[in-house]
Scaffold this motif. Structure first.
Motif, short mmCIF file in Angstrom:
data_model
loop_
_atom_site.label_atom_id
_atom_site.label_comp_id
_atom_site.label_asym_id
_atom_site.label_seq_id
_atom_site.Cartn_x
_atom_site.Cartn_y
_atom_site.Cartn_z
N LEU A 1 34.46 25.04 26.76
CA LEU A 1 33.39 24.58 27.53
C LEU A 1 31.98 24.94 26.79
O LEU A 1 31.25 23.89 26.90
CB LEU A 1 33.46 25.29 28.96
CG LEU A 1 32.25 24.81 29.68
CD1 LEU A 1 32.27 23.38 30.27
CD2 LEU A 1 32.27 25.83 30.89
N ARG A 2 32.11 26.13 26.31
CA ARG A 2 30.59 26.14 25.38
C ARG A 2 30.48 25.03 24.51
O ARG A 2 29.45 24.80 24.11
CB ARG A 2 30.67 27.72 24.82
CG ARG A 2 30.48 28.55 26.03
CD ARG A 2 30.46 29.84 25.62
NE ARG A 2 30.21 30.91 26.62
CZ ARG A 2 30.15 32.44 26.42
NH1 ARG A 2 30.58 32.86 25.40
NH2 ARG A 2 29.82 32.90 27.67
N LYS B 1 12.16 9.57 32.62
CA LYS B 1 13.21 8.79 31.69
C LYS B 1 13.66 9.59 30.38
O LYS B 1 12.74 9.94 29.89
CB LYS B 1 12.63 7.71 31.56
CG LYS B 1 13.65 6.33 30.97
CD LYS B 1 13.10 5.05 30.92
CE LYS B 1 14.15 4.03 30.20
NZ LYS B 1 13.64 2.67 30.27
N GLY B 2 14.75 9.50 30.04
CA GLY B 2 15.27 10.14 28.96
C GLY B 2 15.74 11.62 29.21
O GLY B 2 16.42 12.06 28.13
N ASP B 3 15.45 12.04 30.04
CA ASP B 3 15.66 13.69 30.29
C ASP B 3 17.41 13.58 30.75
O ASP B 3 17.77 12.38 31.25
CB ASP B 3 15.01 14.18 31.43
CG ASP B 3 13.53 14.41 30.98
OD1 ASP B 3 13.24 14.52 29.70
OD2 ASP B 3 12.78 14.68 31.95
N MET B 4 17.95 14.70 30.67
CA MET B 4 19.43 14.67 31.20
C MET B 4 19.60 15.92 32.22
O MET B 4 19.18 16.93 31.95
CB MET B 4 20.09 14.88 29.68
CG MET B 4 21.57 15.04 30.12
SD MET B 4 22.57 15.71 28.70
CE MET B 4 22.76 14.09 27.64
N VAL B 5 20.44 15.45 33.20
CA VAL B 5 21.12 16.44 34.21
C VAL B 5 22.39 16.47 34.14
O VAL B 5 23.26 15.49 34.08
CB VAL B 5 20.48 16.25 35.62
CG1 VAL B 5 21.10 17.38 36.53
CG2 VAL B 5 18.90 16.43 35.53
N ILE B 6 22.90 17.89 33.70
CA ILE B 6 24.35 18.08 33.42
C ILE B 6 24.81 18.73 34.94
O ILE B 6 24.30 19.98 35.16
CB ILE B 6 24.76 18.89 32.33
CG1 ILE B 6 24.18 18.25 31.32
CG2 ILE B 6 26.11 19.51 32.36
CD1 ILE B 6 24.23 19.10 29.99
N GLU C 1 19.49 10.55 32.72
CA GLU C 1 20.98 10.47 32.32
C GLU C 1 21.67 11.50 33.39
O GLU C 1 21.19 12.89 33.17
CB GLU C 1 21.16 10.74 31.08
CG GLU C 1 22.61 10.32 30.68
CD GLU C 1 22.76 10.78 29.02
OE1 GLU C 1 24.13 10.61 28.65
OE2 GLU C 1 22.10 10.96 28.22
N ILE C 2 22.83 11.23 33.89
CA ILE C 2 23.43 12.04 34.79
C ILE C 2 24.70 12.45 34.15
O ILE C 2 25.73 11.46 33.89
CB ILE C 2 23.59 11.67 36.04
CG1 ILE C 2 22.30 11.51 36.72
CG2 ILE C 2 24.35 12.52 37.01
CD1 ILE C 2 22.26 10.62 37.98
N ILE C 3 25.22 13.64 33.83
CA ILE C 3 26.51 13.88 33.31
C ILE C 3 27.49 14.95 34.33
O ILE C 3 26.82 15.87 34.79
CB ILE C 3 26.47 14.63 31.97
CG1 ILE C 3 25.65 14.03 30.93
CG2 ILE C 3 27.90 15.11 31.30
CD1 ILE C 3 26.19 12.91 30.44
N THR C 4 28.37 14.48 34.85
CA THR C 4 29.18 15.21 35.71
C THR C 4 30.80 15.60 35.08
O THR C 4 30.74 14.82 33.77
CB THR C 4 29.52 14.52 36.96
OG1 THR C 4 30.40 13.39 36.79
CG2 THR C 4 28.22 13.92 37.68
N GLU C 5 31.41 16.20 35.81
CA GLU C 5 32.71 16.51 35.40
C GLU C 5 33.41 15.45 35.05
O GLU C 5 34.89 15.37 34.38
CB GLU C 5 33.30 17.58 36.06
CG GLU C 5 33.83 17.24 37.52
CD GLU C 5 34.86 18.18 37.95
OE1 GLU C 5 35.37 19.06 37.49
OE2 GLU C 5 34.96 17.80 39.31
N ASP D 1 32.45 12.63 33.92
CA ASP D 1 31.94 12.09 32.41
C ASP D 1 32.44 12.82 31.20
O ASP D 1 32.36 12.30 30.10
CB ASP D 1 30.44 11.79 32.53
CG ASP D 1 30.04 11.08 33.94
OD1 ASP D 1 30.39 10.08 33.91
OD2 ASP D 1 29.19 11.74 34.36
N ALA D 2 32.21 14.04 31.47
CA ALA D 2 32.58 14.82 30.00
C ALA D 2 33.13 16.45 30.57
O ALA D 2 33.11 16.71 31.86
CB ALA D 2 31.37 15.23 29.30
#
Length: 202
Positions: free
Chosen positions: A1-2, A112-117, A143-147, A149-150
């Protein structure tokens, strides 16, 4: 994960926020490692994260992590040099991420262009609240990243063998399970009794 978090953070050219459960101290440490590899400083945004940080450090955890920045310090750093760990992965209305997404956090702004995981799993029943926050973030161009997506989350819950080991160490005379729904609690009671705990009550 890391390793996965480090790769995802490294490809973002602006600000990164990682939403996770405040009680997951190992995830806080993973975020620090990912940030360090990307040349970023780490800020905690949310009261419960600060409480957990204080308790964890008093118990000897996070000893290899530098002191975290406060939310009010975030705006003084270039966007590409910051990673924020934020509360609100379940869409809680008063949590930091909900206020940031709604544009009413006093210290932090995403653009815009920032990311939230979302480094967490959706707890059943929270889908609408989480969706509301994610829609607000999407409107900001984040940009949104969830489980989905990755690889950004692993469970922090112990498995049966972990519980059995813990009960062997502690040898509690009484167990009162408090986490989960009724069917989970009933199953936990039966397992505790099978592990030799004399009293287990719900």
């Amino acid at each position: 994960l890391r390793d996965s978090l480090a790769r995802i953070v490294a490809r973002c050219r602006k600000r990164v926020a990682v939403a996770c459960f405040a009680s997951n101290v190992a995830r806080m440490e993973s975020c620090v490692i990912a940030a360090r590899k990307a040349g970023r400083h780490v800020a905690l945004v949310g009261r419960s994260l600060w409480r957990m940080n204080d308790v964890a450090r008093s118990c000897g955890y996070l000893s290899n992590c530098p002191e975290f920045l406060e939310a009010k310090e975030v705006e003084y750093l270039p966007r590409e040099e910051i990673l924020m760990i934020v509360t609100g992965s379940q869409g809680e209305p008063n949590a930091a991420l909900s206020r940031i997404a709604a544009g009413d956090h006093r210290d932090v702004v995403l653009e815009k262009g920032d990311m939230v995981i979302f480094s967490s799993k959706e707890i059943p029943g929270n889908e609408r609240a989480i969706g509301r926050v994610q829609n607000q973030l999407a409107k900001l161009g984040v940009e949104i990243i969830t489980e989905r997506d990755a690889f950004v989350h692993v469970s922090g819950h112990p498995a049966r063998d972990d519980l059995k080991t813990l009960y062997g160490w502690v040898r509690p005379p009484l167990l009162v399970p408090i986490h989960g729904e009724s069917r989970h609690l009933v199953e936990h009671l039966a397992y505790a009794r099978a592990c030799g705990i004399p009293q287990a009550v719900m």
